[in-house]
Enzyme design. Sequence first.
Site, PDB file in Angstrom:
ATOM      1  CB  THR A 182      -8.440   4.434   4.829  1.00  0.00           C
ATOM      2  OG1 THR A 182      -9.239   5.516   4.343  1.00  0.00           O
ATOM      3  CG2 THR A 182      -8.000   3.570   3.650  1.00  0.00           C
ATOM      4  CD  GLU A 183      -6.781   4.932  10.114  1.00  0.00           C
ATOM      5  OE1 GLU A 183      -6.141   4.310  10.964  1.00  0.00           O
ATOM      6  OE2 GLU A 183      -6.525   4.861   8.887  1.00  0.00           O
ATOM      7  CG  ASP A 205      -1.980  15.430  -2.111  1.00  0.00           C
ATOM      8  OD1 ASP A 205      -2.772  16.007  -2.892  1.00  0.00           O
ATOM      9  OD2 ASP A 205      -1.280  16.042  -1.288  1.00  0.00           O
ATOM     10  CG  ASP A 216     -12.639  11.960  -0.839  1.00  0.00           C
ATOM     11  OD1 ASP A 216     -11.469  11.918  -1.287  1.00  0.00           O
ATOM     12  OD2 ASP A 216     -13.021  12.822  -0.023  1.00  0.00           O
ATOM     13  CG  ASN A 266       9.339   9.872  -2.239  1.00  0.00           C
ATOM     14  OD1 ASN A 266       8.524   9.455  -3.055  1.00  0.00           O
ATOM     15  ND2 ASN A 266       9.559  11.164  -2.049  1.00  0.00           N
ATOM     16  CE  LYS A 281      -2.817  25.481  -6.255  1.00  0.00           C
ATOM     17  NZ  LYS A 281      -1.939  26.411  -5.492  1.00  0.00           N
ATOM     18  CD  GLU A 286      -2.673   1.374   2.490  1.00  0.00           C
ATOM     19  OE1 GLU A 286      -3.693   2.078   2.448  1.00  0.00           O
ATOM     20  OE2 GLU A 286      -2.278   0.790   3.529  1.00  0.00           O
TER      21      GLU A 286
END
Length: 220
Positions: free
Chosen positions: A191-192, A118, A154, A96, A122, A44
Site C-alpha cells: 500500500t502507499e 487504524d 506496522d 462504513n 486506547k 479490502e
Amino acid sequence: MRLRNKPWAKEKIAAYPQYVIPNPEEHKGRWNELFGNDHPIHIEIGTGKGKFITEMAKANPNINYIGIELYPSVLVSALDKLIENELPNLRLLNVNAKDLTNFFAEGEIERIYLNFSDPWPKKRHEKRRLTYRAFLELYEKVLVDEGEIHFKTDNQAFFEYSLVSFSQYGLVLTYVSLDLHNSDFEGNVMTEYEEKFSAKGNRIYRCEVKYPPKHQKAGL
C-alpha cells in the site's frame, strides 16, 4: 491519520456511479451480476488511496475486487486509479464496514483484506478495531465457508492484539510474519502507507487466518 479535506470529493465520486457503486444494498447477493461473471470476490476494508487493490485487480483478472473506504477525500484517489486503468474486475464502495451485511449476502465473499487499519490504541476504543470480535462475527456472515482474512500492519501492539482476537474466535492461523519485507514471502503488494513506513525501516507484520468449517464450529 490526519485527513486532508477535499470538498469536491463527494461530487466527483457521484459522477462515476459505474465505479463507486451508489446503492450497494441493491446488489446484495447479486454482485456476480454486476461483474458479469461468477468469479470469487475479495474485498479490502479501508482501501485508502487504492494502490493495493488496483494492483491486485490488475494481477488477478479472474478475481473480482471491491474496495471499501469510509472517507470520500481518501476514496477519490482510489477512484482516480480506477478511472485511469478501467479495470472491469474492480469496484469501490463509500460506506462504513460495520454495515457489511447490508451489502453482501451470506457466503458471497471469499477473502477479506485488512491493510494498515487504524489500531485505535486506547482501550476505550477497542470496539472500533477491525479485528475486534464483533467485526470477526460480521465478516463470518458474509464469507464463504472457511473464508480468509489477510491482515497487515506496522503496529506491533495491534498485531499482537489481533492474533489473540483471531485465536479466541477460533480462527486458524495459516501464515505469519513478524518482518514481512525480510521474509521469504512472495507476491506482496504494498500500500502507499506500507511503502512510506517500510522505507523508514519500520517492520511490517502480516498474517493469514481462515475460519473453521461451519459444521465444525457448530459441533457437528
